[in-house]
Write an enzyme that holds these catalytic residues in place. Structure first.
Site, PDB file in Angstrom:
ATOM      1  N   THR A   1       0.823  -1.216   0.000  1.00  0.00           N
ATOM      2  CA  THR A   1       0.000   0.000   0.000  1.00  0.00           C
ATOM      3  C   THR A   1       0.855   1.262   0.000  1.00  0.00           C
ATOM      4  O   THR A   1       1.984   1.250   0.505  1.00  0.00           O
ATOM      5  CB  THR A   1      -0.903  -0.007   1.265  1.00  0.00           C
ATOM      6  OG1 THR A   1      -1.454   1.292   1.444  1.00  0.00           O
ATOM      7  CG2 THR A   1      -0.129  -0.359   2.530  1.00  0.00           C
ATOM      8  N   ASP A   2       0.275   2.348  -0.505  1.00  0.00           N
ATOM      9  CA  ASP A   2       0.984   3.637  -0.470  1.00  0.00           C
ATOM     10  C   ASP A   2       1.158   4.147   0.962  1.00  0.00           C
ATOM     11  O   ASP A   2       1.956   5.054   1.207  1.00  0.00           O
ATOM     12  CB  ASP A   2       0.266   4.690  -1.329  1.00  0.00           C
ATOM     13  CG  ASP A   2      -1.161   4.997  -0.905  1.00  0.00           C
ATOM     14  OD1 ASP A   2      -1.649   4.377   0.062  1.00  0.00           O
ATOM     15  OD2 ASP A   2      -1.788   5.857  -1.544  1.00  0.00           O
ATOM     16  N   GLU A   3       0.391   3.562   1.896  1.00  0.00           N
ATOM     17  CA  GLU A   3       0.477   4.039   3.285  1.00  0.00           C
ATOM     18  C   GLU A   3       1.848   3.771   3.910  1.00  0.00           C
ATOM     19  O   GLU A   3       2.174   4.356   4.939  1.00  0.00           O
ATOM     20  CB  GLU A   3      -0.625   3.403   4.142  1.00  0.00           C
ATOM     21  CG  GLU A   3      -1.997   3.845   3.712  1.00  0.00           C
ATOM     22  CD  GLU A   3      -3.073   3.670   4.772  1.00  0.00           C
ATOM     23  OE1 GLU A   3      -2.742   3.520   5.953  1.00  0.00           O
ATOM     24  OE2 GLU A   3      -4.244   3.686   4.394  1.00  0.00           O
TER      25      GLU A   3
ATOM     26  N   TYR B   1      -1.516  -0.396  11.246  1.00  0.00           N
ATOM     27  CA  TYR B   1      -1.756  -1.062   9.961  1.00  0.00           C
ATOM     28  C   TYR B   1      -0.607  -0.810   8.987  1.00  0.00           C
ATOM     29  O   TYR B   1       0.002  -1.748   8.464  1.00  0.00           O
ATOM     30  CB  TYR B   1      -3.080  -0.576   9.338  1.00  0.00           C
ATOM     31  CG  TYR B   1      -3.175  -0.869   7.852  1.00  0.00           C
ATOM     32  CD1 TYR B   1      -3.318  -2.174   7.397  1.00  0.00           C
ATOM     33  CD2 TYR B   1      -3.082   0.157   6.895  1.00  0.00           C
ATOM     34  CE1 TYR B   1      -3.374  -2.458   6.029  1.00  0.00           C
ATOM     35  CE2 TYR B   1      -3.139  -0.115   5.543  1.00  0.00           C
ATOM     36  CZ  TYR B   1      -3.286  -1.419   5.113  1.00  0.00           C
ATOM     37  OH  TYR B   1      -3.328  -1.700   3.765  1.00  0.00           O
TER      38      TYR B   1
ATOM     39  N   LYS C   1       2.269  -3.387   7.336  1.00  0.00           N
ATOM     40  CA  LYS C   1       2.460  -3.592   5.894  1.00  0.00           C
ATOM     41  C   LYS C   1       3.913  -3.266   5.511  1.00  0.00           C
ATOM     42  O   LYS C   1       4.514  -3.948   4.683  1.00  0.00           O
ATOM     43  CB  LYS C   1       1.491  -2.714   5.087  1.00  0.00           C
ATOM     44  CG  LYS C   1       0.028  -3.078   5.202  1.00  0.00           C
ATOM     45  CD  LYS C   1      -0.321  -4.447   4.646  1.00  0.00           C
ATOM     46  CE  LYS C   1      -0.283  -4.502   3.138  1.00  0.00           C
ATOM     47  NZ  LYS C   1      -0.755  -5.842   2.636  1.00  0.00           N
TER      48      LYS C   1
HETATM   49  P1  NAD Z   1     -10.194  -6.755   2.721  1.00  0.00           P
HETATM   50  O1  NAD Z   1     -10.144  -6.460   4.182  1.00  0.00           O
HETATM   51  O2  NAD Z   1     -11.431  -6.425   1.954  1.00  0.00           O
HETATM   52  O3  NAD Z   1      -9.916  -8.311   2.491  1.00  0.00           O
HETATM   53  C1  NAD Z   1      -8.928  -9.006   3.190  1.00  0.00           C
HETATM   54  C2  NAD Z   1      -9.162 -10.505   2.977  1.00  0.00           C
HETATM   55  O4  NAD Z   1      -8.107 -11.213   3.627  1.00  0.00           O
HETATM   56  C3  NAD Z   1     -10.481 -11.003   3.571  1.00  0.00           C
HETATM   57  O5  NAD Z   1     -11.121 -11.866   2.676  1.00  0.00           O
HETATM   58  C4  NAD Z   1     -10.035 -11.783   4.820  1.00  0.00           C
HETATM   59  O6  NAD Z   1     -10.904 -12.864   5.155  1.00  0.00           O
HETATM   60  C5  NAD Z   1      -8.667 -12.283   4.376  1.00  0.00           C
HETATM   61  N1  NAD Z   1      -7.782 -12.561   5.520  1.00  0.00           N
HETATM   62  C6  NAD Z   1      -7.529 -11.737   6.568  1.00  0.00           C
HETATM   63  N2  NAD Z   1      -6.695 -12.347   7.428  1.00  0.00           N
HETATM   64  C7  NAD Z   1      -6.387 -13.568   6.899  1.00  0.00           C
HETATM   65  C8  NAD Z   1      -5.572 -14.641   7.298  1.00  0.00           C
HETATM   66  N3  NAD Z   1      -4.883 -14.601   8.458  1.00  0.00           N
HETATM   67  N4  NAD Z   1      -5.478 -15.727   6.499  1.00  0.00           N
HETATM   68  C9  NAD Z   1      -6.178 -15.786   5.346  1.00  0.00           C
HETATM   69  N5  NAD Z   1      -6.983 -14.802   4.909  1.00  0.00           N
HETATM   70  C10 NAD Z   1      -7.088 -13.698   5.676  1.00  0.00           C
HETATM   71  O7  NAD Z   1      -8.922  -6.042   2.107  1.00  0.00           O
HETATM   72  P2  NAD Z   1      -8.722  -5.309   0.685  1.00  0.00           P
HETATM   73  O8  NAD Z   1      -9.159  -3.917   0.814  1.00  0.00           O
HETATM   74  O9  NAD Z   1      -9.240  -6.187  -0.383  1.00  0.00           O
HETATM   75  O10 NAD Z   1      -7.125  -5.296   0.629  1.00  0.00           O
HETATM   76  C11 NAD Z   1      -6.415  -6.405   0.097  1.00  0.00           C
HETATM   77  C12 NAD Z   1      -4.937  -6.123   0.147  1.00  0.00           C
HETATM   78  O11 NAD Z   1      -4.640  -4.937  -0.589  1.00  0.00           O
HETATM   79  C13 NAD Z   1      -4.409  -5.859   1.562  1.00  0.00           C
HETATM   80  O12 NAD Z   1      -3.152  -6.474   1.668  1.00  0.00           O
HETATM   81  C14 NAD Z   1      -4.278  -4.347   1.647  1.00  0.00           C
HETATM   82  O13 NAD Z   1      -3.240  -4.004   2.537  1.00  0.00           O
HETATM   83  C15 NAD Z   1      -3.938  -4.001   0.223  1.00  0.00           C
HETATM   84  N6  NAD Z   1      -4.361  -2.666  -0.254  1.00  0.00           N
HETATM   85  C16 NAD Z   1      -5.655  -2.243  -0.108  1.00  0.00           C
HETATM   86  C17 NAD Z   1      -6.038  -1.016  -0.632  1.00  0.00           C
HETATM   87  C18 NAD Z   1      -7.470  -0.528  -0.506  1.00  0.00           C
HETATM   88  O14 NAD Z   1      -7.743   0.619  -0.855  1.00  0.00           O
HETATM   89  N7  NAD Z   1      -8.406  -1.332  -0.061  1.00  0.00           N
HETATM   90  C19 NAD Z   1      -5.105  -0.216  -1.298  1.00  0.00           C
HETATM   91  C20 NAD Z   1      -3.779  -0.670  -1.399  1.00  0.00           C
HETATM   92  C21 NAD Z   1      -3.430  -1.903  -0.892  1.00  0.00           C
HETATM   93  O1  DAU Z   2      -4.094   4.102   0.646  1.00  0.00           O
HETATM   94  C1  DAU Z   2      -4.345   2.737   0.628  1.00  0.00           C
HETATM   95  C2  DAU Z   2      -5.136   2.341   1.855  1.00  0.00           C
HETATM   96  O2  DAU Z   2      -6.454   2.848   1.675  1.00  0.00           O
HETATM   97  C3  DAU Z   2      -5.169   0.836   2.081  1.00  0.00           C
HETATM   98  O3  DAU Z   2      -3.873   0.397   2.363  1.00  0.00           O
HETATM   99  C4  DAU Z   2      -6.107   0.481   3.240  1.00  0.00           C
HETATM  100  O4  DAU Z   2      -6.224  -0.924   3.347  1.00  0.00           O
HETATM  101  C5  DAU Z   2      -7.479   1.063   2.943  1.00  0.00           C
HETATM  102  O5  DAU Z   2      -8.350   0.815   4.030  1.00  0.00           O
HETATM  103  C6  DAU Z   2      -7.371   2.571   2.689  1.00  0.00           C
HETATM  104  O6  DAU Z   2      -6.998   3.284   3.910  1.00  0.00           O
HETATM  105  P1  DAU Z   2      -7.681   4.675   4.329  1.00  0.00           P
HETATM  106  O7  DAU Z   2      -7.516   4.843   5.775  1.00  0.00           O
HETATM  107  O8  DAU Z   2      -7.246   5.763   3.431  1.00  0.00           O
HETATM  108  O9  DAU Z   2      -9.222   4.313   3.924  1.00  0.00           O
HETATM  109  P2  DAU Z   2     -10.609   4.571   4.683  1.00  0.00           P
HETATM  110  O10 DAU Z   2     -11.692   4.206   3.709  1.00  0.00           O
HETATM  111  O11 DAU Z   2     -10.654   3.959   6.026  1.00  0.00           O
HETATM  112  O12 DAU Z   2     -10.616   6.152   4.865  1.00  0.00           O
HETATM  113  C7  DAU Z   2     -10.460   7.043   3.756  1.00  0.00           C
HETATM  114  C8  DAU Z   2     -10.445   8.459   4.313  1.00  0.00           C
HETATM  115  O13 DAU Z   2     -11.750   8.773   4.828  1.00  0.00           O
HETATM  116  C9  DAU Z   2      -9.506   8.650   5.485  1.00  0.00           C
HETATM  117  O14 DAU Z   2      -8.919   9.933   5.408  1.00  0.00           O
HETATM  118  C10 DAU Z   2     -10.398   8.554   6.712  1.00  0.00           C
HETATM  119  C11 DAU Z   2     -11.715   9.100   6.213  1.00  0.00           C
HETATM  120  N1  DAU Z   2     -12.941   8.517   6.839  1.00  0.00           N
HETATM  121  C12 DAU Z   2     -13.081   7.168   6.849  1.00  0.00           C
HETATM  122  C13 DAU Z   2     -14.191   6.582   7.408  1.00  0.00           C
HETATM  123  C14 DAU Z   2     -14.342   5.075   7.438  1.00  0.00           C
HETATM  124  C15 DAU Z   2     -13.927   9.351   7.358  1.00  0.00           C
HETATM  125  O15 DAU Z   2     -13.818  10.584   7.325  1.00  0.00           O
HETATM  126  N2  DAU Z   2     -15.036   8.759   7.913  1.00  0.00           N
HETATM  127  C16 DAU Z   2     -15.199   7.409   7.984  1.00  0.00           C
HETATM  128  O16 DAU Z   2     -16.226   6.938   8.542  1.00  0.00           O
END
Ligand code: NAD
Ligand code: DAU
Length: 339
Positions: A125-127, A153, A157
């Protein structure tokens, strides 16, 4: 070609499985997922009966089970999506993030070393780069930006990324890493900003914006992320990190306002609530490397992607209503009540 996709019952993993099964009908896809609160088997129902698909309920931290699966499937590629992914939950309970995101990644790579594979791809992730100031729009994250994390988190990562690079250098494991910006699209769990706001707005509930809502995220349609990973697997160089993002920076408040407008709901539903601890101000990816080296470009403009996403949540109410009617109620109460 056999690919193990971990975390494939979650948001991005499931979209990746759909993309790969459509594009490569002769590949075997094995989804390994422990079905935490974020994993949903119903998401995979359209592929469940396909001959070249197998679902295995398994924890990536379970070394014995993971080794057995590798022995059975002899995978060529592992794509590791499995993770605890929600920043707010990591602030409440960091431990499980360290277990799954760091130790789980190590177990998978140990299995790769033991049985041999062509590629281990870590979905990062970019985080991991921390955040950028709002008053320096010229600054973007490149692959050389130092790791500088804010939350449990992102720290978990980042630790996993370092471990992946260490396994490459020390053991010669053929790895790659992608660091993507915020994804949106179908099947995103309703704890995340966009689906949470859609679900609340449809129910005429308050829309909880953290702080002033001026934080900026760089939004990418999930399919574009999946296509980028596909390219990295097939054309990317071993040992390399690739940033993925589409130059689409938006303030949270503008996203929430846009959702209100699209659903014809009043912005008076917006409630500014106590800010997230350690809240990152701005993320912005420089995707020059993946563009120049692999020819990747995002295909879905935000204006189109957000329409598709809102429509998907309108058309698939059963999927998310089932989720928010269960344990999610307790989570929501703990996280948002009296905030
Ligand atoms: P998500 O939370 O929707 O899904 C995570 C999945 O992993 C779920 O199906 C969960 O059951 C499974 N899981 C969790 N713990 C596990 C374990 N111990 N063993 C096996 N399976 C397990 O997450 P997402 O948003 O789809 O993100 C997927 C990946 O992409 C993550 O690694 C996250 O860090 C990365 N990522 C997410 C975003 C985003 O915006 N959502 C952006 C950049 C990177
Ligand atoms: O940048 C990549 C990341 O993006 C991934 O690595 C993470 O897995 C994914 O969850 C996401 O992280 P963020 O913290 O950016 O996403 P989130 O949807 O939780 O929040 C987006 C922005 O909105 C953040 O600045 C917090 C804000 N927010 C979020 C929620 C849930 C609110 O203001 N209110 C809310 O209720």
């Amino acid at each position: 070609m056999t690919i193990i996709v971990t975390g494939g019952a979650g948001f991005i993993g499931s979209n990746f499985i759909f993309h790969m099964m459509k594009k490569y009908p002769d590949y075997r896809i094995v989804c390994l997922d422990s079905l935490t609160y974020a994993g949903n088997l119903s998401t995979l129902k359209s592929v469940m009966d396909k001959e070249n698909f197998r679902f295995v309920k398994m924890d990536i931290c379970d070394r014995e089970a993971v080794y057995k699966l590798f022995e059975e499937e002899k995978p060529n590629i592992i794509v590791n999506f499995a993770a605890e992914s929600h920043v707010d939950r990591s602030i409440e309970n960091p431990g499980i993030f360290l277990e799954t995101n760091i130790m789980g990644t190590a177990v998978l790579m140990d299995a790769c070393r033991k049985y041999g594979i062509d590629r281990f791809h870590q979905v990062s992730t970019d985080e991991v780069y921390g955040d950028l100031p709002l008053d320096r729009p010229d600054l973007l994250f490149t692959e050389n930006t130092p790791i500088h994390t804010s939350s449990p988190y992102s720290s978990s990562k980042a630790a996993a990324d370092l471990l992946v690079l260490a396994y490459h250098r020390t053991f010669g494991l053929p790895v790659s890493i992608s660091r993507c910006s915020n994804n949106y699209g179908p099947y995103q769990f309703p704890e995340k900003l966009i689906p949470l706001m859609i679900a609340n707005a449809l129910a005429d509930k308050e829309l909880p914006v953290y702080g002033e809502g001026l934080n900026v995220r760089d939004w990418l349609y999930v399919e574009d992320h999946c296509k980028a990973i596909d390219l990295i697997l097939h054309k990317g160089k071993v040992g390399e990190v690739y940033n993925i993002g589409g130059h689409n920076e938006m303030r949270n408040i503008d996203i929430v306002t846009l959702i209100c407008d699209a659903l014809n709901k009043p912005t008076s539903l917006i409630k500014h609530v106590t800010d997230r601890k350690g809240h990152d101000m701005r993320y912005a990816i420089d995707p020059t490397k993946i563009h120049n080296e692999l020819g990747w470009l995002p295909e879905t403009k935000f204006a189109d992607g957000i329409k598709l996403t809102i429509q998907w949540y309108l058309d698939n109410k059963e999927w998310w209503e089932t989720i928010i009617s269960g344990e999610y109620q307790n989570y929501y109460k703990e996280m948002y009540e009296n905030r």
